[in-house]
Design a protein around this motif. Structure first.
Motif, PDB file in Angstrom:
ATOM      1  N   GLY A   5       0.806 -40.673   1.438  1.00 45.22           N
ATOM      2  CA  GLY A   5       0.897 -40.120   0.097  1.00 45.22           C
ATOM      3  C   GLY A   5       1.523 -38.733   0.154  1.00 45.22           C
ATOM      4  O   GLY A   5       1.364 -38.018   1.141  1.00 45.22           O
ATOM      5  N   ILE A   6       2.235 -38.361  -0.894  1.00 47.78           N
ATOM      6  CA  ILE A   6       2.872 -37.050  -0.972  1.00 47.78           C
ATOM      7  C   ILE A   6       2.120 -36.210  -1.997  1.00 47.78           C
ATOM      8  O   ILE A   6       1.919 -36.639  -3.128  1.00 47.78           O
ATOM      9  N   ILE A   7       1.716 -35.017  -1.587  1.00 52.34           N
ATOM     10  CA  ILE A   7       1.043 -34.069  -2.474  1.00 52.34           C
ATOM     11  C   ILE A   7       1.873 -32.789  -2.472  1.00 52.34           C
ATOM     12  O   ILE A   7       2.235 -32.292  -1.408  1.00 52.34           O
ATOM     13  N   ARG A   8       2.181 -32.283  -3.656  1.00 47.56           N
ATOM     14  CA  ARG A   8       2.941 -31.035  -3.751  1.00 47.56           C
ATOM     15  C   ARG A   8       2.053 -29.935  -4.311  1.00 47.56           C
ATOM     16  O   ARG A   8       1.348 -30.138  -5.287  1.00 47.56           O
ATOM     17  N   THR A   9       2.113 -28.781  -3.683  1.00 46.69           N
ATOM     18  CA  THR A   9       1.352 -27.626  -4.161  1.00 46.69           C
ATOM     19  C   THR A   9       2.096 -26.969  -5.320  1.00 46.69           C
ATOM     20  O   THR A   9       3.285 -27.228  -5.543  1.00 46.69           O
ATOM     21  N   ASP A  10       1.389 -26.102  -6.038  1.00 54.86           N
ATOM     22  CA  ASP A  10       2.017 -25.333  -7.116  1.00 54.86           C
ATOM     23  C   ASP A  10       3.153 -24.463  -6.578  1.00 54.86           C
ATOM     24  O   ASP A  10       4.183 -24.294  -7.228  1.00 54.86           O
ATOM     25  N   THR A  11       2.975 -23.926  -5.382  1.00 52.34           N
ATOM     26  CA  THR A  11       4.012 -23.101  -4.760  1.00 52.34           C
ATOM     27  C   THR A  11       5.275 -23.923  -4.521  1.00 52.34           C
ATOM     28  O   THR A  11       6.386 -23.454  -4.759  1.00 52.34           O
ATOM     29  N   ALA A  12       5.110 -25.149  -4.058  1.00 58.03           N
ATOM     30  CA  ALA A  12       6.263 -26.027  -3.824  1.00 58.03           C
ATOM     31  C   ALA A  12       6.972 -26.350  -5.133  1.00 58.03           C
ATOM     32  O   ALA A  12       8.208 -26.288  -5.212  1.00 58.03           O
ATOM     33  N   ASP A  13       6.201 -26.669  -6.167  1.00 53.34           N
ATOM     34  CA  ASP A  13       6.806 -26.970  -7.468  1.00 53.34           C
ATOM     35  C   ASP A  13       7.543 -25.759  -8.036  1.00 53.34           C
ATOM     36  O   ASP A  13       8.637 -25.890  -8.581  1.00 53.34           O
ATOM     37  N   ALA A  14       6.950 -24.575  -7.897  1.00 53.39           N
ATOM     38  CA  ALA A  14       7.588 -23.352  -8.395  1.00 53.39           C
ATOM     39  C   ALA A  14       8.886 -23.074  -7.639  1.00 53.39           C
ATOM     40  O   ALA A  14       9.893 -22.679  -8.238  1.00 53.39           O
ATOM     41  N   GLY A  15       8.879 -23.293  -6.335  1.00 53.09           N
ATOM     42  CA  GLY A  15      10.084 -23.085  -5.539  1.00 53.09           C
ATOM     43  C   GLY A  15      11.189 -24.046  -5.924  1.00 53.09           C
ATOM     44  O   GLY A  15      12.356 -23.657  -6.026  1.00 53.09           O
ATOM     45  N   LEU A  16      10.824 -25.295  -6.145  1.00 53.45           N
ATOM     46  CA  LEU A  16      11.805 -26.301  -6.555  1.00 53.45           C
ATOM     47  C   LEU A  16      12.397 -25.938  -7.914  1.00 53.45           C
ATOM     48  O   LEU A  16      13.615 -25.987  -8.103  1.00 53.45           O
ATOM     49  N   ARG A  17      11.541 -25.541  -8.846  1.00 52.21           N
ATOM     50  CA  ARG A  17      12.037 -25.127 -10.172  1.00 52.21           C
ATOM     51  C   ARG A  17      12.993 -23.948 -10.059  1.00 52.21           C
ATOM     52  O   ARG A  17      14.041 -23.912 -10.710  1.00 52.21           O
ATOM     53  N   SER A  18      12.642 -22.987  -9.238  1.00 58.26           N
ATOM     54  CA  SER A  18      13.472 -21.802  -9.055  1.00 58.26           C
ATOM     55  C   SER A  18      14.865 -22.173  -8.532  1.00 58.26           C
ATOM     56  O   SER A  18      15.877 -21.680  -9.028  1.00 58.26           O
ATOM     57  N   ILE A  19      14.901 -23.046  -7.550  1.00 55.81           N
ATOM     58  CA  ILE A  19      16.183 -23.498  -6.991  1.00 55.81           C
ATOM     59  C   ILE A  19      16.995 -24.215  -8.066  1.00 55.81           C
ATOM     60  O   ILE A  19      18.198 -23.970  -8.225  1.00 55.81           O
ATOM     61  N   LEU A  20      16.347 -25.097  -8.805  1.00 55.71           N
ATOM     62  CA  LEU A  20      17.062 -25.877  -9.815  1.00 55.71           C
ATOM     63  C   LEU A  20      17.571 -25.000 -10.956  1.00 55.71           C
ATOM     64  O   LEU A  20      18.689 -25.210 -11.445  1.00 55.71           O
ATOM     65  N   PHE A  21      16.792 -24.008 -11.393  1.00 53.55           N
ATOM     66  CA  PHE A  21      17.262 -23.099 -12.434  1.00 53.55           C
ATOM     67  C   PHE A  21      18.476 -22.314 -11.952  1.00 53.55           C
ATOM     68  O   PHE A  21      19.444 -22.126 -12.690  1.00 53.55           O
ATOM     69  N   TYR A  22      18.418 -21.850 -10.710  1.00 56.15           N
ATOM     70  CA  TYR A  22      19.543 -21.109 -10.151  1.00 56.15           C
ATOM     71  C   TYR A  22      20.810 -21.977 -10.129  1.00 56.15           C
ATOM     72  O   TYR A  22      21.878 -21.556 -10.578  1.00 56.15           O
ATOM     73  N   VAL A  23      20.666 -23.194  -9.614  1.00 54.22           N
ATOM     74  CA  VAL A  23      21.820 -24.099  -9.521  1.00 54.22           C
ATOM     75  C   VAL A  23      22.348 -24.443 -10.915  1.00 54.22           C
ATOM     76  O   VAL A  23      23.563 -24.445 -11.142  1.00 54.22           O
ATOM     77  N   ALA A  24      21.465 -24.698 -11.863  1.00 56.69           N
ATOM     78  CA  ALA A  24      21.888 -25.034 -13.224  1.00 56.69           C
ATOM     79  C   ALA A  24      22.637 -23.870 -13.869  1.00 56.69           C
ATOM     80  O   ALA A  24      23.678 -24.082 -14.508  1.00 56.69           O
ATOM     81  N   ASN A  25      22.124 -22.667 -13.694  1.00 54.46           N
ATOM     82  CA  ASN A  25      22.782 -21.491 -14.279  1.00 54.46           C
ATOM     83  C   ASN A  25      24.133 -21.208 -13.625  1.00 54.46           C
ATOM     84  O   ASN A  25      25.060 -20.747 -14.282  1.00 54.46           O
ATOM     85  N   ARG A  26      24.211 -21.467 -12.347  1.00 61.94           N
ATOM     86  CA  ARG A  26      25.440 -21.152 -11.600  1.00 61.94           C
ATOM     87  C   ARG A  26      26.478 -22.271 -11.681  1.00 61.94           C
ATOM     88  O   ARG A  26      27.668 -21.998 -11.795  1.00 61.94           O
ATOM     89  N   PHE A  27      26.031 -23.533 -11.613  1.00 56.92           N
ATOM     90  CA  PHE A  27      26.966 -24.647 -11.464  1.00 56.92           C
ATOM     91  C   PHE A  27      26.847 -25.733 -12.536  1.00 56.92           C
ATOM     92  O   PHE A  27      27.620 -26.673 -12.530  1.00 56.92           O
ATOM     93  N   GLY A  28      25.834 -25.644 -13.387  1.00 52.97           N
ATOM     94  CA  GLY A  28      25.680 -26.619 -14.459  1.00 52.97           C
ATOM     95  C   GLY A  28      24.558 -27.616 -14.215  1.00 52.97           C
ATOM     96  O   GLY A  28      24.082 -27.793 -13.091  1.00 52.97           O
TER      97      GLY A  28
END
Length: 104
Positions: free
Chosen positions: A3-26
């Motif tokens: 089973g895969i369990i993600r911590t809040d820290t992992a989710d926050a990091g993933l969101r941060s990466i995705l926001f950066y990529v979306a703002n920079r590249f779409g």
């Protein structure tokens, strides 16, 4: 199968990466990045040993493994007894991931 369990820290990091990529590249590039990271994380359910030992000894001693993606790192621990993989952090390689994992 693990089973895969993600911590809040992992989710926050993933969101941060995705926001950066979306703002920079779409949004399309960000969605492809999300698919890439998610499929890599999901692969851990079948084979939790695909990661490598982290560079820092302090993280190795704490039992972390790291999955190295193109520019991103997924830090996780495996609990073989409970058959779970706990995703502790998803970071860009250029971030201070040691500080993030140590909770500072």
């Amino acid at each position: 199968m693990y089973g895969i369990i993600r911590t809040d820290t992992a989710d926050a990091g993933l969101r941060s990466i995705l926001f950066y990529v979306a703002n920079r590249f779409g949004a399309d590039v960000a969605l492809r990045k999300l698919d890439e990271i998610e499929s890599s994380i999901n692969a851990l359910a079948e084979n939790p040993g695909i990661g490598t030992d982290p560079r820092y000894t302090v993280l190795k001693r704490q039992g972390y493994k790291v999955l190295i993606l193109s520019k991103d790192l997924v830090f996780y621990k495996v609990n073989h007894e409970n058959r779970t993989v706990i995703i502790h952090a998803v970071t860009d390689q250029r971030q201070d991931y040691l500080r993030i994992l140590m909770g500072q």
